[in-house]
Design a protein around this motif. Structure first.
Motif, short mmCIF file in Angstrom:
data_model
loop_
_atom_site.label_atom_id
_atom_site.label_comp_id
_atom_site.label_asym_id
_atom_site.label_seq_id
_atom_site.Cartn_x
_atom_site.Cartn_y
_atom_site.Cartn_z
N HIS A 56 6.13 -9.99 -4.07
CA HIS A 56 5.69 -11.38 -3.84
C HIS A 56 5.05 -11.89 -5.11
CE1 HIS A 56 5.93 -11.15 0.68
NE2 HIS A 56 5.83 -9.87 0.40
N ARG A 104 1.87 -10.86 -7.05
CA ARG A 104 0.72 -10.75 -6.15
C ARG A 104 0.77 -9.50 -5.28
NH1 ARG A 104 -0.45 -16.81 -3.85
NH2 ARG A 104 -2.32 -17.12 -5.10
N ASP A 105 1.94 -9.15 -4.78
CA ASP A 105 2.05 -8.03 -3.85
C ASP A 105 3.32 -7.24 -4.12
OD1 ASP A 105 -0.03 -8.11 -1.52
OD2 ASP A 105 0.52 -10.20 -1.82
N ILE A 106 3.19 -5.92 -4.05
CA ILE A 106 4.35 -5.04 -4.10
C ILE A 106 4.35 -4.29 -2.77
CG2 ILE A 106 5.35 -3.02 -5.25
CD1 ILE A 106 4.06 -4.14 -7.86
N VAL A 107 5.37 -4.56 -1.97
CA VAL A 107 5.37 -4.05 -0.59
C VAL A 107 6.55 -3.11 -0.36
CG1 VAL A 107 5.26 -4.71 1.84
CG2 VAL A 107 4.39 -6.28 0.10
N PRO A 108 6.32 -1.79 -0.49
CA PRO A 108 7.39 -0.84 -0.16
C PRO A 108 7.62 -0.85 1.35
CG PRO A 108 5.37 0.34 -0.74
CD PRO A 108 5.09 -1.11 -0.95
N CYS A 111 7.83 -13.38 4.50
CA CYS A 111 7.03 -14.23 3.61
C CYS A 111 6.47 -15.42 4.37
CB CYS A 111 7.89 -14.83 2.51
SG CYS A 111 8.68 -13.64 1.46
N PRO A 158 9.92 -6.64 4.85
CA PRO A 158 8.89 -7.62 4.50
C PRO A 158 9.31 -9.07 4.80
CG PRO A 158 9.06 -5.99 2.77
CD PRO A 158 10.19 -5.73 3.72
N ALA A 191 9.59 -5.31 -1.43
CA ALA A 191 9.45 -6.74 -1.72
C ALA A 191 8.39 -6.93 -2.80
CB ALA A 191 9.06 -7.51 -0.47
N HIS A 251 -5.15 -11.57 -1.52
CA HIS A 251 -3.85 -11.17 -2.03
C HIS A 251 -3.86 -9.71 -2.47
CE1 HIS A 251 -2.30 -15.23 -1.82
NE2 HIS A 251 -3.50 -15.63 -2.20
N GLY A 252 -2.67 -9.15 -2.58
CA GLY A 252 -2.53 -7.79 -3.10
C GLY A 252 -2.68 -6.71 -2.04
N LEU A 253 -2.71 -7.07 -0.77
CA LEU A 253 -2.91 -6.07 0.28
C LEU A 253 -1.78 -6.05 1.30
CD1 LEU A 253 -6.73 -6.74 0.85
CD2 LEU A 253 -5.74 -4.69 -0.18
N GLN A 254 -0.68 -6.73 1.00
CA GLN A 254 0.40 -6.79 1.99
C GLN A 254 1.03 -5.42 2.24
OE1 GLN A 254 2.85 -10.20 2.73
NE2 GLN A 254 2.21 -11.13 0.83
N HIS A 255 0.96 -4.52 1.25
CA HIS A 255 1.51 -3.17 1.46
C HIS A 255 0.69 -2.39 2.48
CE1 HIS A 255 -1.65 -2.65 -1.48
NE2 HIS A 255 -1.62 -1.37 -1.28
N LEU A 256 -0.49 -2.89 2.84
CA LEU A 256 -1.30 -2.25 3.88
C LEU A 256 -1.23 -3.05 5.19
CD1 LEU A 256 -4.46 -1.33 1.74
CD2 LEU A 256 -2.48 0.09 2.28
#
Lengths: 237, 335
Positions: free
Chosen positions: A60, A48-52, B255, B253, A58, B20-25
């Motif tokens: 997710h 779902r997420d790729i968090v550098p 969770c 990060p 991370a 979803h898909g926006l945690q890097h922001l």
């Protein structure tokens, strides 16, 4: 990077953290950004997420979408190894340069004078060095669009304020230790404030909704008070 | 098709399965705190799982439905009434035009999900209708509902919803207060109440930094959910958890379900609106299967943690997903 890295650390049953270094290292962080770009090209549907982040990355995932015969930690470690074995994408080509106008007027730059004193520099030199530093977004987190920016001129390194301010206005540009920050939201903060930008750093209607993405280069440009006021009037800024 | 808010309740917001898909922001998924209940509420009115529902917290809203509507409340048990009649929970209910629904107070659990056939219609913000209140976007104007808000309902409903709606509305009188329901109900899956076995937690990335007594106390103690808890995090009252050395932790990060421990020693469990990154030590991670159950505990409630390994957490989560899917399937067959 020594061979023990990246360490593969499960964060519960919803994410895996790959740690690339113990401390913050700009070269390692650049590699983390490259790996993030490479992973995005090949991510399975259940990711779902790729968090550098500052020292790691991370991934997710949604366990309900992971096929029964796949063990996420093993599958993602294999994917990571594959990405690292290939030539990583060139960050300088992928990253954008974000130009951020900053008004270093003393009414905004509440700690400008104190920083100049601590660093034994003139206020003008502090501004010049802040604008000339090779800034890069190491991570976006904490709140929507909130950047952790590395690459600050070493001469500008100051510790955090002993007493944080209960209110730091949105748009404030601040420094602490080896990093810079631009506050997209009005919050409390303990960093030394150098100035304020008229930019709007988060807009849910934009795509992407944030000005900063991880890996971006940041160029601060000094503007006058008049230019600051004028920018505020610009519609859809 | 609208619902008019006559009374807001304590904290009522539009939620779905999250963005979803926006945690890097720095943008957290957000969404329903108890996603299992949200899913089943939708299934009960024939919706897809990601249709927007109303998350009603502890004290529910009063709503006026201007047209006939098919609704369902699933999750916490509320003392809900429609005009003079008790509203049955966990099942599809047909309300005639002009019905006033009073959701009342939670009797058991903390959050109920009110689904309407077709779903609540608010603009999609970054592909989701979830309300993210800390930054004021998504859902209804980025905030909790207030009196006199008028929320749109999707006019188009699924064939399944239409079939149920027609069958219920065909029967009997059609005056307000004459709600119609079915004889069956869906089983409660996320309300464990007093007898619950405990919230499963996996040792976290910084577990080893805590002293042995704190590690043991965590799983032996009864924890109370502080009144300062919200959708961002549950603050827990209980024994202090001490680290053997207080090294600075670099922000990284986090969770949903991360149990972080600031220097005060009082743990915080990160919930749906949590920050995407944080610099507090991570003592543990709540097994994802137990997040919905935790979401049903209100401030003041007490519970215990049970230690669990990653493999057991994965197995339990897979079993729960299977159970939810079969409940949703049986509901569809009932239609």
């Amino acid at each position: 990077m020594s061979s023990q890295f990246p360490l593969c650390i499960p964060l519960g049953d919803a994410a895996i953290l790959f740690q690339f270094s113990h401390g913050i290292d700009l070269a390692v962080n650049a590699q983390i950004q490259q790996v993030a770009f490479a992973l995005r090209q090949r991510q399975p549907a259940w990711v779902r997420d790729i968090v550098p982040a500052l020292t790691g990355l991370a991934i997710h995932y949604d366990l309900s979408m992971v096929p029964q015969d796949i063990e996420p930690a093993t599958a993602l470690s294999t994917l990571m190894t594959e990405c690292l074995a290939r030539r990583l994408p060139n960050l300088d080509k992928l990253a954008r340069t974000i130009t951020v106008p900053v008004c270093y007027d003393p009414s905004f730059g509440l700690d400008l004078e104190a920083v100049a004193e601590q660093c034994k520099l003139s206020i003008a030199e502090v501004i010049t060095r802040h604008c000339a530093s090779a800034h890069r977004v190491l991570m976006v987190g904490f709140s929507p669009g909130h950047p952790y920016i590395g690459g600050l001129d070493a001469r500008l390194s100051v510790p955090r304020l002993t007493t944080p301010r209960p209110i730091v206005q949105a748009g404030s540009v601040a420094i602490a230790n080896t990093q810079s920050v631009v506050y997209p939201w009005t919050i409390s903060g303990g960093w030394s404030i150098l100035g304020r930008s008229p930019m709007r750093f988060f807009n849910p209607d934009n795509n992407p909704p944030t000005v900063f993405s991880p890996g971006d280069r940041v160029q601060f440009v000094a503007i006058s008070r008049a230019e600051y006021e004028q920018s505020l009037q610009t519609p859809n800024r | 098709m609208t619902a008019l808010v006559l009374r807001s309740g304590l904290l009522t917001s539009i939620q779905d399965l999250g963005r979803h898909g926006l945690q890097h922001l720095g943008i957290v998924p957000c969404g329903a705190m108890d996603t299992v209940s949200h899913r089943i509420a939708n299934a009960l009115v024939g919706n897809d799982a990601d249709c927007a529902t109303l998350e009603c917290t502890v004290l529910g809203p009063d709503l006026l439905f201007e047209q006939e509507v098919l609704i369902a409340c699933y999750g916490a048990q509320f003392d809900a009434r429609c005009e003079s009649k008790a509203l049955p929970m966990n099942r599809p209910v047909w309300l005639p035009a002009g019905s006033k629904l009073k959701l009342g107070a939670a009797v058991r659990g903390a959050r109920t999900y009110l689904a309407v056939a077709g779903g609540f219609q608010t603009p999609l913000v970054m592909s989701s209708r979830s309300t993210y209140m800390p930054a004021g976007f998504g859902g209804f104007e980025g905030r909790a509902l207030r009196k006199n808000d008028r929320i749109s309902l999707h006019a188009a409903v699924s064939d399944l919803s239409q079939a149920r709606l027609s069958r219920l509305s065909r029967r009997g009188v059609k005056s307000s207060g004459a709600l119609r329901s079915v004889a069956w109900s869906a089983p409660s899956l996320t309300l464990s109440g007093a007898q619950h076995a405990g919230i499963r937690a996996i040792a976290g990335r910084n577990f080893d930094q805590f002293d042995a007594a704190s590690q043991a106390r965590f799983f032996e103690s009864t924890w109370k959910i502080s009144s300062e808890s919200n959708r961002m995090g549950y603050r827990l009252l209980g024994p202090e958890l001490q680290r053997t050395k207080r090294t600075e932790i670099i922000s990284e990060p986090t969770c949903l379900g991360t149990i972080q421990v600031p220097n005060s020693g009082a743990p915080i469990v990160l919930m749906a609106d949590h920050q995407t990154t944080g610099g507090y030590p991570k003592f543990g991670e709540v097994a994802s299967v137990d997040i919905p159950e935790l979401a049903q505990l209100a401030p003041g409630a007490t519970f215990r943690f049970v230690q669990c390994d990653l493999n057991a957490a994965v197995q339990a989560r897979r079993a729960m997903d299977h159970l939810v899917a079969s409940v949703c399937q049986s509901i569809a067959w009932e239609f």
